[in-house]
Design a protein around this motif. Structure first.
Motif, mmCIF file in Angstrom:
data_model
loop_
_atom_site.group_PDB
_atom_site.id
_atom_site.type_symbol
_atom_site.label_atom_id
_atom_site.label_comp_id
_atom_site.label_asym_id
_atom_site.label_seq_id
_atom_site.Cartn_x
_atom_site.Cartn_y
_atom_site.Cartn_z
ATOM 1 N N GLU A 41 0.827 -1.219 0.000
ATOM 2 C CA GLU A 41 0.000 0.000 0.000
ATOM 3 C C GLU A 41 0.856 1.262 0.000
ATOM 4 N N ILE A 42 0.380 2.266 -0.715
ATOM 5 C CA ILE A 42 0.992 3.593 -0.670
ATOM 6 C C ILE A 42 -0.123 4.590 -0.352
ATOM 7 N N ARG A 43 0.174 5.551 0.501
ATOM 8 C CA ARG A 43 -0.821 6.601 0.819
ATOM 9 C C ARG A 43 -0.241 7.940 0.406
ATOM 10 N N THR A 44 -0.824 8.525 -0.597
ATOM 11 C CA THR A 44 -0.352 9.824 -1.072
ATOM 12 C C THR A 44 -1.358 10.879 -0.595
ATOM 13 N N VAL A 89 0.720 8.635 -7.603
ATOM 14 C CA VAL A 89 1.586 7.489 -7.295
ATOM 15 C C VAL A 89 2.893 7.613 -8.087
ATOM 16 N N ALA A 92 5.007 10.206 -6.460
ATOM 17 C CA ALA A 92 5.631 9.678 -5.241
ATOM 18 C C ALA A 92 6.797 8.750 -5.589
ATOM 19 N N TYR A 93 6.620 7.987 -6.644
ATOM 20 C CA TYR A 93 7.651 7.039 -7.102
ATOM 21 C C TYR A 93 8.917 7.802 -7.504
ATOM 22 N N ASN A 96 10.414 9.967 -4.328
ATOM 23 C CA ASN A 96 11.068 9.140 -3.306
ATOM 24 C C ASN A 96 12.045 8.132 -3.900
ATOM 25 N N LEU A 98 11.734 5.579 -5.731
ATOM 26 C CA LEU A 98 11.395 4.176 -5.485
ATOM 27 C C LEU A 98 11.962 3.268 -6.576
ATOM 28 N N ALA A 105 8.179 -1.828 -8.776
ATOM 29 C CA ALA A 105 7.468 -1.268 -7.625
ATOM 30 C C ALA A 105 6.007 -1.645 -7.836
ATOM 31 N N LEU A 107 2.481 -1.201 -6.256
ATOM 32 C CA LEU A 107 1.852 -0.351 -5.254
ATOM 33 C C LEU A 107 0.333 -0.373 -5.397
ATOM 34 N N TYR A 109 -3.444 1.499 -3.688
ATOM 35 C CA TYR A 109 -3.991 2.568 -2.839
ATOM 36 C C TYR A 109 -5.492 2.363 -2.679
#
Ligand code: AMP
Length: 433
Positions: A41-44, A89, A92-93, A96, A98, A105, A107, A109
């Motif tokens: 899970e990713i939370r943006t 997403v 964020a990738y 960060n 990723l 990756a 992911l 959400y």
């Protein structure tokens, strides 16, 4: 309804305790199955800079052109409540880094999205999506695997759907196709609606989304993108379909399926349900290999989908939803003040042992407490009265069949464990000694 401060904003609603377990059932199922496939899970944030969506989704789309909730914050920065999460997403990738991790990756959400859409059944202005993104490869087998994961989740909830697939080509072959499409559209403009005429100029692929009846016979005559793919895209599409077939997944190729967002290339898909009416799309997704570069990041291949939770919850059969509905294992019914104090401490002890129990602070008659226990669909009622307290022996009643036992508090946990294990315990055994 008159709008007042006591009403939700149009297009939004409360999801109340009476239905929340339907949502939780679906979300738990998604989390469990997505985890099996190695997705995390990713939370943006719900708000992002407006530019992210304007660039990532494309300025000519309905979402960016007409539907975003955009405002200036107190420092004058343009902020938008996310209308979808893929751009977030991917941001964020990149932000960060990723991509430095090993392999893909993967992911997922879960959360609310915001679009100022026309009011319609099945359309909300705050709605909820579950989505997944696999970043870092353009292998067609990943596309088939992600779809397999999504379908396995939907079918484990006993919901029937259909998979529609298409290829929208790559930047090169699509550009050639769009030329061709524009040429064909130019010859039929007088037969098309205002929206289609505008789209023919600005974003001609969008013509395929038109729902106006009188446009349909003309749209049917337009050339199909699948007949104009370059060799690489045609091979990719064939390979993707091969992986679907190998996984035993049925599909229908729909050459006029084009997704609403500009960044899709090659594989596009939709999952539809006949039970949803006009808004029949339950989920949609595809490949978006150029998105990261559009946002100023490194080249990243990506494939993903978003599924509408509001619609999935609507389709969830009651019997499946019931599995997640709250029901206390033990309802504590008490009579008198001393019993009330004892109930507080019994409840605490039972909860510490991991049992779910419930009691009514306002008490009332035994009859009214029994009524509440029935309403909550409790498995057992434990009756705590003065006499029972004096003896240290309490009546335990199973609501399903009114079977009754006398139990001590110390003996209750092992009694419950045993009675769960026994299919048909005798109706008058004494337990707990
Ligand atoms: P999209 O992000 O437009 O590809 O939508 C993916 C899925 O989200 C759709 O198939 C719907 O199930 C759901 N969805 C999109 N917009 C709405 C909306 N306004 N209200 C409810 N569900 C929506």
């Amino acid at each position: 309804m008159v709008e007042t401060l006591l009403n939700t904003v149009p297009g939004t609603r409360d999801i109340l305790p009476g239905e929340i377990w339907r949502w939780q059932r679906v979300e738990e199922c998604a989390r469990q199955i997505f985890t099996q496939y190695g997705f995390m899970e990713i939370r943006t944030p719900i708000m992002e800079s407006t530019e992210l969506f304007a660039r990532g989704i494309g300025g000519d789309t309905d979402i960016v052109g007409k539907e975003m909730y955009t405002f200036e914050d107190r420092s004058g920065k343009s902020i938008t409540l996310r209308p979808e999460a893929t751009a977030s997403v991917v941001r964020a990738y990149i932000q960060n880094a990723l991509y430095r991790g090993a392999g893909l990756a993967k992911l997922y959400y879960v959360g609310p999205m915001f679009r100022h859409e026309k009011k319609q059944k099945g359309r909300w202005r705050q709605f909820y999506q579950i989505g997944a993104e696999a970043l870092g490869s353009d292998h067609p087998a990943i596309e088939a695997e992600v779809i397999e994961m999504l379908l396995s989740m939907i079918s484990s909830l006993q919901i029937e759907t259909k998979l529609l697939v298409n290829s929208v080509g790559c930047v090169k072959c699509r550009a050639r196709y769009i030329q061709l499409l524009r040429g064909s559209l130019a010859g039929m403009l007088q037969h098309l609606c205002d929206d289609c005429r505008r789209r023919a100029e600005t974003n001609s692929l969008r013509v395929f989304d038109c729902k106006v009846e009188s446009c349909q016979p003309h749209i049917q005559k337009l050339p199909a993108i699948t007949d104009h793919l370059c060799v690489e895209c045609a091979n990719h599409f064939a390979s993707f379909k091969g992986y679907l077939a190998a996984a035993g997944i049925g599909y229908q190729v729909v050459p006029r399926l084009v997704r609403g967002l500009d960044y899709y290339v090659r594989t596009a898909f939709e999952i539809v349900s006949g039970e949803l009416g006009a808004q029949n799309a339950l989920a949609g997704g595809g490949r978006y290999d150029g998105l990261s570069e559009v946002l100023g990041g490194p080249p990243v291949k990506g494939f993903g989908f978003a599924l509408g939770l509001d619609r999935l919850v609507m389709l969830l059969p009651d019997a499946v939803a019931m599995e997640a509905k709250y029901k206390p294992e033990i309802f504590l019914a008490y009579i008198g003040d001393q019993a009330f104090r004892q109930t507080l401490s019994f409840a605490r002890a039972l909860r510490r042992q991991g049992r779910s129990c419930y009691f009514d602070f306002d008490g009332g008659s035994l009859k009214s407490q029994m009524r509440m226990a029935n309403k909550l669909n409790a498995s057992y009622v434990l009756i705590i009265g003065e006499e029972e307290l004096a003896k240290g022996l309490f009546k335990l009643k199973r609501l399903e069949d009114s079977a009754q036992w006398d139990v001590t508090m110390e003996g209750l946990p092992s009694f419950l464990a045993e009675s769960a294990a026994l299919a048909n315990p005798s109706a008058s055994m004494k337990a707990g000694k």
